[in-house]
Write a protein that holds these residues in place. Structure first.
Motif, PDB file in Angstrom:
ATOM      1  N   ALA A  14      45.824  32.836  42.195  1.00 16.62           N
ATOM      2  CA  ALA A  14      44.426  32.374  42.298  1.00 16.62           C
ATOM      3  C   ALA A  14      43.928  32.579  43.734  1.00 16.62           C
ATOM      4  CB  ALA A  14      44.318  30.910  41.893  1.00 16.62           C
ATOM      5  N   PHE A  15      44.787  32.300  44.709  1.00 18.98           N
ATOM      6  CA  PHE A  15      44.421  32.515  46.109  1.00 18.98           C
ATOM      7  C   PHE A  15      44.133  33.998  46.352  1.00 18.98           C
ATOM      8  CE2 PHE A  15      45.819  33.562  50.469  1.00 18.98           C
ATOM      9  CZ  PHE A  15      44.842  32.852  51.169  1.00 18.98           C
ATOM     10  N   ALA A  16      44.999  34.868  45.802  1.00 20.27           N
ATOM     11  CA  ALA A  16      44.797  36.318  45.983  1.00 20.27           C
ATOM     12  C   ALA A  16      43.450  36.746  45.387  1.00 20.27           C
ATOM     13  CB  ALA A  16      45.945  37.099  45.334  1.00 20.27           C
ATOM     14  N   ARG A  17      43.098  36.158  44.246  1.00 24.19           N
ATOM     15  CA  ARG A  17      41.800  36.514  43.633  1.00 24.19           C
ATOM     16  C   ARG A  17      40.645  36.002  44.477  1.00 24.19           C
ATOM     17  NH1 ARG A  17      44.322  35.944  38.364  1.00 24.19           N
ATOM     18  NH2 ARG A  17      44.038  33.710  38.548  1.00 24.19           N
ATOM     19  N   GLY A  18      40.858  34.844  45.107  1.00 19.89           N
ATOM     20  CA  GLY A  18      39.822  34.316  46.001  1.00 19.89           C
ATOM     21  C   GLY A  18      39.590  35.254  47.175  1.00 19.89           C
ATOM     22  N   LEU A  19      40.683  35.829  47.683  1.00 23.86           N
ATOM     23  CA  LEU A  19      40.562  36.765  48.818  1.00 23.86           C
ATOM     24  C   LEU A  19      40.020  38.119  48.369  1.00 23.86           C
ATOM     25  CD1 LEU A  19      43.630  36.678  51.222  1.00 23.86           C
ATOM     26  CD2 LEU A  19      41.309  35.860  51.627  1.00 23.86           C
ATOM     27  N   GLY A  20      40.152  38.397  47.052  1.00 25.03           N
ATOM     28  CA  GLY A  20      39.728  39.701  46.526  1.00 25.03           C
ATOM     29  C   GLY A  20      38.281  40.022  46.842  1.00 25.03           C
ATOM     30  N   GLY A  21      37.468  38.993  47.012  1.00 27.14           N
ATOM     31  CA  GLY A  21      36.050  39.210  47.315  1.00 27.14           C
ATOM     32  C   GLY A  21      35.822  39.830  48.676  1.00 27.14           C
ATOM     33  N   TYR A  22      36.851  39.843  49.521  1.00 25.43           N
ATOM     34  CA  TYR A  22      36.698  40.387  50.888  1.00 25.43           C
ATOM     35  C   TYR A  22      37.273  41.801  50.983  1.00 25.43           C
ATOM     36  CZ  TYR A  22      35.567  35.577  51.792  1.00 25.43           C
ATOM     37  OH  TYR A  22      34.969  34.339  51.746  1.00 25.43           O
ATOM     38  N   GLU A  23      37.764  42.318  49.854  1.00 27.65           N
ATOM     39  CA  GLU A  23      38.276  43.695  49.877  1.00 27.65           C
ATOM     40  C   GLU A  23      37.097  44.658  49.848  1.00 27.65           C
ATOM     41  OE1 GLU A  23      40.740  43.580  46.439  1.00 27.65           O
ATOM     42  OE2 GLU A  23      42.414  42.658  47.509  1.00 27.65           O
ATOM     43  N   SER A  24      37.341  45.859  50.319  1.00 25.63           N
ATOM     44  CA  SER A  24      36.254  46.825  50.383  1.00 25.63           C
ATOM     45  C   SER A  24      36.653  48.103  49.633  1.00 25.63           C
ATOM     46  CB  SER A  24      35.949  47.114  51.843  1.00 25.63           C
ATOM     47  OG  SER A  24      35.034  48.153  51.938  1.00 25.63           O
ATOM     48  N   PRO A  25      36.022  48.425  48.503  1.00 24.20           N
ATOM     49  CA  PRO A  25      35.083  47.564  47.765  1.00 24.20           C
ATOM     50  C   PRO A  25      35.875  46.545  46.941  1.00 24.20           C
ATOM     51  CG  PRO A  25      35.426  49.606  46.563  1.00 24.20           C
ATOM     52  CD  PRO A  25      36.248  49.719  47.809  1.00 24.20           C
ATOM     53  N   PRO A  26      35.262  45.393  46.613  1.00 20.23           N
ATOM     54  CA  PRO A  26      35.994  44.409  45.797  1.00 20.23           C
ATOM     55  C   PRO A  26      36.196  44.933  44.374  1.00 20.23           C
ATOM     56  CG  PRO A  26      33.906  43.496  46.637  1.00 20.23           C
ATOM     57  CD  PRO A  26      33.905  44.969  46.946  1.00 20.23           C
ATOM     58  N   LEU A  27      37.400  44.731  43.837  1.00 21.33           N
ATOM     59  CA  LEU A  27      37.675  45.136  42.450  1.00 21.33           C
ATOM     60  C   LEU A  27      37.465  43.953  41.504  1.00 21.33           C
ATOM     61  CD1 LEU A  27      40.956  47.203  42.928  1.00 21.33           C
ATOM     62  CD2 LEU A  27      38.659  48.058  42.506  1.00 21.33           C
ATOM     63  N   ALA A  28      37.830  42.784  42.000  1.00 24.86           N
ATOM     64  CA  ALA A  28      37.649  41.550  41.219  1.00 24.86           C
ATOM     65  C   ALA A  28      37.651  40.416  42.236  1.00 24.86           C
ATOM     66  CB  ALA A  28      38.791  41.370  40.229  1.00 24.86           C
ATOM     67  N   ALA A  29      36.725  39.503  42.101  1.00 30.02           N
ATOM     68  CA  ALA A  29      36.672  38.394  43.044  1.00 30.02           C
ATOM     69  C   ALA A  29      36.492  37.111  42.256  1.00 30.02           C
ATOM     70  CB  ALA A  29      35.487  38.582  43.990  1.00 30.02           C
ATOM     71  N   ASP A  30      37.067  36.045  42.767  1.00 32.94           N
ATOM     72  CA  ASP A  30      36.954  34.792  42.039  1.00 32.94           C
ATOM     73  C   ASP A  30      36.376  33.689  42.925  1.00 32.94           C
ATOM     74  OD1 ASP A  30      37.081  32.617  40.510  1.00 32.94           O
ATOM     75  OD2 ASP A  30      39.244  32.665  40.154  1.00 32.94           O
ATOM     76  N   PRO A  31      35.073  33.419  42.788  1.00 38.23           N
ATOM     77  CA  PRO A  31      34.457  32.372  43.603  1.00 38.23           C
ATOM     78  C   PRO A  31      34.934  30.968  43.223  1.00 38.23           C
ATOM     79  CG  PRO A  31      32.861  33.280  42.037  1.00 38.23           C
ATOM     80  CD  PRO A  31      34.104  34.100  41.898  1.00 38.23           C
ATOM     81  N   HIS A  32      35.607  30.831  42.063  1.00 41.31           N
ATOM     82  CA  HIS A  32      36.075  29.499  41.640  1.00 41.31           C
ATOM     83  C   HIS A  32      37.437  29.153  42.236  1.00 41.31           C
ATOM     84  CE1 HIS A  32      32.830  29.234  38.705  1.00 41.31           C
ATOM     85  NE2 HIS A  32      33.083  30.506  38.464  1.00 41.31           N
ATOM     86  N   ALA A  33      38.094  30.147  42.835  1.00 38.79           N
ATOM     87  CA  ALA A  33      39.460  29.905  43.329  1.00 38.79           C
ATOM     88  C   ALA A  33      39.504  28.721  44.296  1.00 38.79           C
ATOM     89  CB  ALA A  33      40.007  31.174  43.982  1.00 38.79           C
ATOM     90  N   ASP A 256      47.588  54.955  37.932  1.00 38.73           N
ATOM     91  CA  ASP A 256      46.392  55.313  37.150  1.00 38.73           C
ATOM     92  C   ASP A 256      45.152  54.620  37.725  1.00 38.73           C
ATOM     93  OD1 ASP A 256      47.867  56.633  34.867  1.00 38.73           O
ATOM     94  OD2 ASP A 256      48.733  54.622  34.755  1.00 38.73           O
ATOM     95  N   TRP A 257      45.351  53.364  38.165  1.00 39.53           N
ATOM     96  CA  TRP A 257      44.187  52.562  38.573  1.00 39.53           C
ATOM     97  C   TRP A 257      43.636  52.978  39.934  1.00 39.53           C
ATOM     98  CZ3 TRP A 257      47.678  47.817  37.394  1.00 39.53           C
ATOM     99  CH2 TRP A 257      47.871  47.738  36.007  1.00 39.53           C
ATOM    100  N   ALA A 258      44.525  53.297  40.882  1.00 39.57           N
ATOM    101  CA  ALA A 258      44.049  53.602  42.245  1.00 39.57           C
ATOM    102  C   ALA A 258      43.076  54.785  42.239  1.00 39.57           C
ATOM    103  CB  ALA A 258      45.229  53.835  43.179  1.00 39.57           C
ATOM    104  N   PRO A 259      43.401  55.920  41.570  1.00 36.37           N
ATOM    105  CA  PRO A 259      42.424  57.019  41.560  1.00 36.37           C
ATOM    106  C   PRO A 259      41.146  56.654  40.804  1.00 36.37           C
ATOM    107  CG  PRO A 259      44.598  57.788  40.841  1.00 36.37           C
ATOM    108  CD  PRO A 259      44.666  56.291  40.925  1.00 36.37           C
ATOM    109  N   ARG A 260      41.320  55.936  39.693  1.00 38.68           N
ATOM    110  CA  ARG A 260      40.125  55.651  38.873  1.00 38.68           C
ATOM    111  C   ARG A 260      39.193  54.647  39.554  1.00 38.68           C
ATOM    112  NH1 ARG A 260      42.186  53.885  33.828  1.00 38.68           N
ATOM    113  NH2 ARG A 260      41.655  51.696  34.076  1.00 38.68           N
ATOM    114  N   LEU A 261      39.769  53.608  40.133  1.00 40.23           N
ATOM    115  CA  LEU A 261      38.933  52.517  40.650  1.00 40.23           C
ATOM    116  C   LEU A 261      38.571  52.692  42.115  1.00 40.23           C
ATOM    117  CD1 LEU A 261      40.794  49.555  38.890  1.00 40.23           C
ATOM    118  CD2 LEU A 261      38.621  50.589  38.225  1.00 40.23           C
ATOM    119  N   LEU A 262      39.444  53.399  42.872  1.00 44.88           N
ATOM    120  CA  LEU A 262      39.178  53.507  44.308  1.00 44.88           C
ATOM    121  C   LEU A 262      39.192  54.941  44.826  1.00 44.88           C
ATOM    122  CD1 LEU A 262      41.275  50.533  45.756  1.00 44.88           C
ATOM    123  CD2 LEU A 262      38.809  50.641  45.421  1.00 44.88           C
TER     124      LEU A 262
END
Ligand SMILES: C[S@@+](CC[C@H](N)C(=O)[O-])C[C@H]1O[C@@H](n2cnc3c(N)ncnc32)[C@H](O)[C@@H]1O
Length: 280
Positions: A14-33, A256-262
């Motif tokens: 949950a903490f990792a998802r909370g920090l996800g909002g600060y990634e560039s670009p964010p893939l998934a972010a959780d403001p409820h974390a 598979d995900w790194a090329p597709r998403l980033l």
């Protein structure tokens, strides 16, 4: 898990998802974390919100130094969010989250605003979640996968077995013995109507280097009172699902995900997601 205590790894992710909002670009972010966690994790997320530029720089540095490993949660969560979005676009309005932990999808994804969401988890983790998020949005279904049958508990809680469901099992299989995985799959199969989808994240056995890396992570997880108990490669996972009456639709991992998403290449492959449907 430590008896009587909520899962520590559930708090870490949950903490990792909370920090996800600060990634560039964010893939998934959780403001409820931040609301789901207590100190020190909530304190760190509040500090991140206060100093977003510094947090973005720190997160980008971790991403570079770890060659993308620090993003592993964001990939996993994003791919499963997309599974839910596609299911919702196809009219599936019943969602089951097995081993939900501090997953806030029911609150976070607009696609789930009108869906019926069942969260199944170990009672010790679920009591903590209930106290944080309250009643109403989801139907809580307390189950220990090693002792009870998720399907029976879901039906008793009101799962409509005549309607298709999308079922997520994120970050749990690696903590269970294979017998508990098989028992859960076997008993879930009859309650999943035609058109249902089941998405499972699992840890692959992988190369010798991958195994060494996993052993190191396993030591950290062990320090938190939890234990990795299940790793397998895609052919074995496919055979397991086949034996339990599921047909694999796709099975993907970080390469598979790194090329597709980033738009990046990525050599390591720690975890995968397999999506299947009940075989006719
Ligand atoms: C790493 S957390 C993942 C939580 C959530 N799926 C997520 O991605 O945020 C592992 C979860 O598995 C649950 N779990 C572990 N062993 C379990 C068991 N025997 N029965 C039910 N749940 C279990 C824990 O309570 C915890 O919520």
């Amino acid at each position: 898990m430590i008896p009587g205590e909520p899962s520590t790894t559930a708090r870490w992710v949950a903490f990792a998802r909370g920090l996800g909002g600060y990634e560039s670009p964010p893939l998934a972010a959780d403001p409820h974390a931040v609301d789901l966690l207590h100190a020190p994790w909530s304190t760190l997320l509040r500090a991140a919100a206060r100093w977003p530029r510094a947090t973005r720089m720190a997160v980008a540095t971790m991403d570079t130094l770890s060659q993308g490993r620090s993003r592993f949660m964001s990939y996993r969560t994003r791919v499963l969010d997309d599974v839910v979005r596609h299911a919702s676009a196809d009219g599936i309005e019943q969602v089951v989250i097995l081993g939900a932990g501090l997953d806030a999808r029911a609150w976070r994804l607009p696609e789930l605003a009108t869906a019926r969401v069942f969260e199944v988890d170990h009672p010790d983790t679920q009591d903590y979640k209930r106290a944080r998020m309250g009643e109403g949005r989801v139907t809580y279904v307390p189950v220990d996968f090693e002792k009870e049958t998720a399907a029976d508990a879901l039906v008793a809680a009101g799962l409509d077995v005549s309607r298709p469901s999308v079922v997520l099992w994120e970050g749990v299989a690696m903590y269970l013995p294979p017998a508990a995985i098989d028992a859960t799959l076997a008993t879930m199969r009859p309650v999943l109507a035609t058109g249902s989808r089941l998405a499972i994240s699992y840890s692959r056995r992988g190369s010798a280097l991958g195994r060494l890396e996993r052993e190191l992570v396993g030591l950290i997880v062990g320090g938190a009172g939890e234990r990795f108990r299940h790793h397998e490669d895609p052919p074995q996972m496919r055979a397991r699902l086949d034996r339990q009456g599921f047909r694999v639709l796709w099975d993907e991992g970080h390469p598979d995900w790194a090329p597709r998403l980033l738009g990046r290449r990525q050599g390591w492959d720690l975890q995968r997601i397999v999506v299947c449907e009940p075989a006719r």
